[in-house]
Structures are given as structure tokens and as C-alpha cells.
Design an enzyme around this catalytic site. Structure first.
Site, mmCIF file in Angstrom:
data_model
loop_
_atom_site.group_PDB
_atom_site.id
_atom_site.type_symbol
_atom_site.label_atom_id
_atom_site.label_comp_id
_atom_site.label_asym_id
_atom_site.label_seq_id
_atom_site.Cartn_x
_atom_site.Cartn_y
_atom_site.Cartn_z
ATOM 1 C CB CYS A 257 -0.985 -0.029 1.161
ATOM 2 S SG CYS A 257 -2.431 1.020 0.882
ATOM 3 C CG HIS A 343 -4.128 -3.806 2.731
ATOM 4 N ND1 HIS A 343 -3.379 -3.520 3.852
ATOM 5 C CD2 HIS A 343 -4.405 -2.619 2.160
ATOM 6 C CE1 HIS A 343 -3.220 -2.204 3.962
ATOM 7 N NE2 HIS A 343 -3.835 -1.634 2.938
ATOM 8 C CD GLU A 345 -2.928 -6.655 5.268
ATOM 9 O OE1 GLU A 345 -3.692 -5.692 5.430
ATOM 10 O OE2 GLU A 345 -2.114 -6.723 4.308
#
Length: 364
Positions: A257, A343, A345
Site C-alpha cells: 500500500c 492488502h 494480509e
């Protein structure tokens, strides 16, 4: 106890548009850049994501708070959004694992919100007019007074915010006997990113945002991770310089990001403020190296300039957004360095992209 949810509240946008609703959370006034998130779940993870610092969040899902709050489901120590706009702010909740209501949560953390707003109309307005500043108040209902307060709020463009959400002291995460060691430049890192590294036997030392490369290198890490975070990446010369030095030292580097944007800037590629940004759990991204599609979790209001990458002899594109063809991933051609705008994760969100953590570990 006063039923705050019944008290009136006002949302005023920078272009003069007014929405009336009911107070949610703390009674008070808050300002920030308004944006919207299309996720159907994961509101607590969204509220505690440091990348949202300074932003008023509009949730397009109709019910917020319906499954309560659990202290394990956070991405940082406290709520990071500047305020909340929603349709239904559900004080009553249904889930055995929950510890408290969203109303108690917001009051404890002094977060102001507004509910009973026509969020569909509001989101359509933002989509047409673009991101802009806004003010929520449940204590001041005079529109002219609110206009005066809103006029004092700076634009997100040009704001450096990461140093305000970063850790103030270095700390460790994971197993100290892990197979690999990484230095994490904390620009607003999410806890689930650190968990993903820990699950791959990676021991992390997390450094404050303005830590120099030389200071991190003293720990002798095997690689460097540049985290997500809030604000305008072009207003962060200190972090751009750090990324440049990591590249010069030819160390493995992974950025997510804001970290993706900083890797671009370190290679002479400009960033730009997006008209609306990408925020949600269902953005389709194509990995053009592996020729497959991923459904991704996203949260960003800035992006990298595609034309600059096409002209670059240093950087190549690895991922593209299939909705608007914006750049979602890059890698440096002669270095062990890559990054993604989304993202992986994915907390909340799908887990299609977690292979990127494995890719970084393999690189080390």
C-alpha cells in the site's frame, strides 16, 4: 443512561451538501476526509486500520455493530478513523465472542459518528463528486457554524500522517529464533501483517517511521518491509530516502500500500491523489506475471502514475486492477524488491494474495 442514538446529528460535506441523522458514539464534533468502504464485514478491523487515520468512514453495508466488538479483532491499539457515517448503528448485538457493544466501544475511545443517514445517496454523491473533507457534529447543529469549522480542515493532499500513527519505540514481533529476520518500517502497520510474517517463521523488529536505513541495518535483518499507512506519500521524503538506501544496498524489500507508493517514488515514479480511492474486500486484480486473478482487500486514496511506469527502465508492472486498470503491483528489474497496492494480509477480506508473503520469504 441517555440514549445517545436518538439525539440529532449533522454531516456537512465540503461542497455544502448536508445530511441529517442521529448521533452515534460520542457526542461531539469531528472532521476529516470522507471516504467509503464496501466491505460486508470486518468493521472493527477497518476502524482500527492506521491507514484510515484522518478519514471519516462511510460504510455501505446497512448494519454496523450487529456482531459487537472483540478485543482480538483489531489492527492497532485503538480506533483510527476520524468518524463514522452509517445507516444502522446497531447497539444490540448477537455473538457469543463479543465483549461489548459498538456504542460502548466508540464512547470509550471518544469517536463521533452519525447514523440513520441515506448512505446509498451519500456514496453516489461521493462517487460523482470525488473525495472531499467533511464534518460530523452531534453538538453543533448550526450549518453556518459548521461551515466555518470545516473551512479550517487541510486537504489530505500534501499531509504527512504516518509519523503520527507509527510506533514511538522499536519493538519485536514473533519468534526470536525464527528462520529469517526482517526490519519493518512502521508507517501504520497492521497487526495481521506481522501475524502473517510470524506464521512463516519470520522474526520482525518494528521501527518508528523516521528511522534511518543505517539504524535498521545495525540489527542485520535479512530483508526490509515497508508498511501501509495514512497520508500523502509524496510528503514523506524521509521514507523515500530510506527506501532508496535499501535498494542501493541490494537488500530484499517488500512494500504494501503506502510502501508500494514509496517504492515507486524511490524509482522516480510519481504518485497522485485518486478521485475516490479503492476501499473494500472485492477488488479484482490480475497478476500479469502468473496470469491469474485475485480478489483483493484494498484501502488507498493515492496511487502510482501508470504513464511513469510505462516510461521507466527500472520498474515493471506485475499486477493490474481489472476495474480501472490502475497499477496494483510493481517490481524493480535488477533488485530483489517488489510491492503491491492492495492488502495481501486481507484482514478483513479474501486470502487469495497471501502467497506474496511466501514470495518475500523465498527472496530472502
Amino acid at each position: 443512561m441517555i440514549n445517545y442514538i436518538k439525539l440529532p446529528a449533522v454531516l456537512l460535506l465540503e461542497d455544502g451538501t448536508v445530511f441529517h441523522g442521529k448521533a452515534a458514539g460520542k457526542i461531539g464534533t469531528t472532521t476529516g476526509e470522507i471516504c467509503f468502504n464496501t466491505g460486508m464485514t470486518g468493521y472493527q478491523e477497518v476502524f482500527t486500520d492506521p491507514s484510515y487515520f484522518g478519514q471519516i468512514m462511510v460504510t455501505t453495508n446497512a448494519h454496523i455493530g450487529n456482531y459487537g466488538v472483540n478485543s482480538d479483532e483489531v489492527e492497532s491499539a485503538d480506533i483510527k478513523i476520524a468518524g463514522l457515517v452509517c445507516k444502522n448503528f446497531n447497539i444490540a448485538y448477537s455473538r457469543k465472542l463479543s465483549e461489548k457493544s459498538i456504542q460502548d466501544y466508540f464512547q470509550e475511545q471518544n469517536v463521533v459518528g452519525i447514523s440513520d443517514v441515506d448512505t446509498r445517496s451519500l456514496v453516489r454523491h461521493i462517487r460523482d463528486k470525488g473525495a472531499m473533507n467533511a464534518i460530523i457534529s452531534s453538538e453543533i447543529l448550526d450549518i453556518n457554524e459548521l461551515k466555518g469549522a470545516l473551512a479550517q480542515v487541510p486537504s489530505m493532499a500534501g499531509l504527512e500522517l504516518s509519523s503520527q500513527v507509527s510506533t514511538q519505540e522499536p519493538y519485536f514481533y514473533g519468534n526470536e529464533n525464527g528462520k529469517h529476520r526482517i526490519a519493518v518500517l512502521d508507517l501504520g502497520v497492521k497487526k495481521n501483517i506481522l501475524r502473517n510474517f510470524d506464521h512463516r517463521d519470520v522474526y520482525a523488529k518494528v521501527f518508528p517511521a523516521k528511522t534511518s536505513f543505517e539504524e535498521m541495518e545495525k540489527w542485520a535483518p535479512d530483508g526490509y518491509f515497508i508498511s501501509n499507512g495514512p497520508g500523502d506519500p509524496s510528503a514523506m521524503p524521509y521514507a523515500i530516502e530510506t527506501v532508496k538506501k535499501v535498494l542501493e544496498a541490494d537488500k530484499p524489500l517488500f512494500g504494501i500500500c503506502l510502501g508500494h507508493q514509496l517504492l515507486a517514488l524511490a524509482n522516480g515514479i510519481r504518485t497522485e491523489k485518486m478521485f475516490n480511492g479503492h476501499r473494500g474486500l472485492n477488488h479484482p486484480v490480475k497478476n500479469i506475471i502468473l496470469d491469474h486473478c485475485e480478489v483483493t482487500s484494498q484501502n488507498h486514496g493515492f496511487g502510482v502514475v501508470a504513464d511513469d511506469i510505462h516510461k521507466s527502465d527500472k520498474v515493471e508492472i506485475t499486477h493490474l486492477n481489472l476495474n480501472d486498470n490502475s497499477i496494483e503491483g510493481i517490481r524493480v528489474k535488477d533488485k530483489k524488491a517488489f510491492s503491491v497496492q492492495y492488502h495481501p494480509e486481507s484482514s478483513p477480506g479474501p486470502h487469495d494474495s497471501r502467497y506474496l508473503f511466501d514470495q518475500f520469504v523465498d527472496m530472502m
